[in-house]
Scaffold this active site. Structure first.
Site: not given
Length: 303
Positions: A226, A296, A176
Site C-alpha cells: 500500500s 506510507e 502506521r
C-alpha cells in the site's frame, strides 16, 4: 567519503561485509533505486551502535533498512551509508506463548515458527513482505490485525547509543506510527505474546489470507504494498479508483489494475516516474475529493 572512514566501517563489520556503490534496486521490493555509497549488514547490536556512533562523529549520512519493502530510493542513489538489519540479525526464540524476535527476521518466518509451535495471533502478518523491525516501527497491519495487538516489549537503540527496553504502552503504537518513528530509535529485537491454538486452524487461516492476497493484490509485479496511508473516513485505493486513475501510468510506473492502492513497477520504472505518479495521484485526489493522501512508503536519496 574519505578512505579513513571506509577503513573504520570495515573494522566494525569486517571487510567482507562492506559493499561500495551497491545498487539499491537489489534491496527494495519496488526493484528501483540507484547506488548507495556504502552498504553494510551488521551482525549484532554492538556493530549497529558502533556504526551509528561513527556516522554521528563524522557527520556522515546513514539510513537503516530491513527488507526494503516500504522504500522508494531515487535514481541517483543515496550519498551515505545504508545499514541493513536483515538476515544477519534474524534469530527467533520460542518460549511459549512468547516469541523473542530479532529485528531482521522476516514476518513470514515468524508466522511459520508460530505455526510449528501451534501459536495463534500472528496469521495476519504472514504475508506482509517485511522484517519484524520495520513492522514494529510502522505498527504494520493487515486483515484486521496489527502489531500492537501482540507486542509485549521492544528493545531499541537510541540516537545517543543507549539500548533501552520499551513496554507496549511506551511504544505509543498507533495507525502506521510509533514512538520509534518520533525518536528515530532503531529496533534491535522484541517480544510478542501469542495464544495456544490448533495447528490446522492456524494453517487454514494463513492459507485463506494467502488466497485473498493473490486474488486482490498485484503480486506478479514489484511494488511496495500500500503506497498511501488510509485517510480518516476513506480508503486510499477507492479514492484513487474514483478519481479515474486505475491503470494510470507514467513510464513503467503504474496504478495497479487489480488494486488501486498499489503502485507497481511494470518493468523498468524509474524512481522519478514513481515519484511523479505519487504526486499526480495526490493532486488529483485533493482536487476531486478534498482529501490529502499521505505516503506510507519512505522516500530516500537523490532523484
Amino acid at each position: 567519503m574519505n578512505e579513513e572512514m571506509l577503513v573504520q566501517i570495515e573494522e566494525i563489520v569486517g571487510k567482507a561485509g562492506v559493499k561500495q556503490d551497491e545498487p539499491m534496486k537489489l534491496h527494495t521490493t519496488f526493484r528501483i533505486g540507484g547506488n548507495a555509497d556504502i552498504y553494510v549488514q551488521p551482525k549484532n547490536a554492538e556493530e549497529v551502535a558502533e556504526l551509528l556512533a561513527l556516522c554521528k562523529e563524522e557527520n556522515f549520512p546513514y539510513y537503516i533498512i530491513g527488507n526494503g519493502s516500504n522504500l522508494l530510493v531515487g535514481d541517483k542513489g543515496f550519498r551515505g551509508l545504508i545499514i541493513e538489519i536483515g538476515r544477519n540479525m534474524s534469530v527467533i526464540k520460542i518460549d511459549k506463548p512468547k516469541i523473542t524476535v530479532q529485528a531482521g527476521a522476516m514476518l513470514s518466518q515468524i508466522a511459520n515458527k508460530a505455526l510449528e509451535e501451534q501459536l495463534t495471533g500472528f496469521e495476519f502478518a504472514s504475508g506482509i513482505p517485511g522484517t519484524f523491525g520495520g513492522a514494529v516501527v510502522m505498527n504494520a497491519g493487515a486483515y484486521g490485525g496489527e502489531m500492537k495487538q501482540i507486542i509485549e516489549s521492544v528493545t531499541v537503540l537510541s540516537q545517543e547509543g543507549i539500548i533501552k527496553k520499551l513496554s507496549k504502552s511506551e511504544l505509543e503504537l498507533d495507525y502506521r506510527s510509533s514512538c520509534i518513528l518520533k525518536h528515530n530509535y532503531i529496533v534491535l529485537e522484541g517480544v510478542i505474546k501469542l495464544e495456544q491454538g490448533e495447528r490446522e486452524d492456524i494453517k487454514q487461516r494463513m492459507l485463506a489470507l494467502k488466497i485473498q492476497r493473490i486474488e486482490k493484490q498485484p503480486l506478479e509485479f514489484p511494488s511496495a504494498g500500500s503506497t498511501f496511508k488510509r485517510p480518516e473516513g476513506h480508503y486510499a485505493g477507492k479514492l484513487i479508483m474514483d478519481a479515474g486513475l486505475r491503470g494510470y501510468q507514467i513510464g513503467d510506473a503504474q496504478v495497479a489494475q487489480k488494486h488501486c492502492g498499489f503502485l507497481i513497477n511494470r518493468k523498468e520504472a524509474k524512481a522519478s516516474d514513481m515519484l511523479e505518479l505519487i504526486n499526480y495521484i495526490k493532486k488529483e485526489v485533493r482536487t476531486k475529493f478534498g482529501v490529502e493522501l499521505e505516503t506510507e512508503i519512505k522516500i530516500l536519496g537523490e532523484f
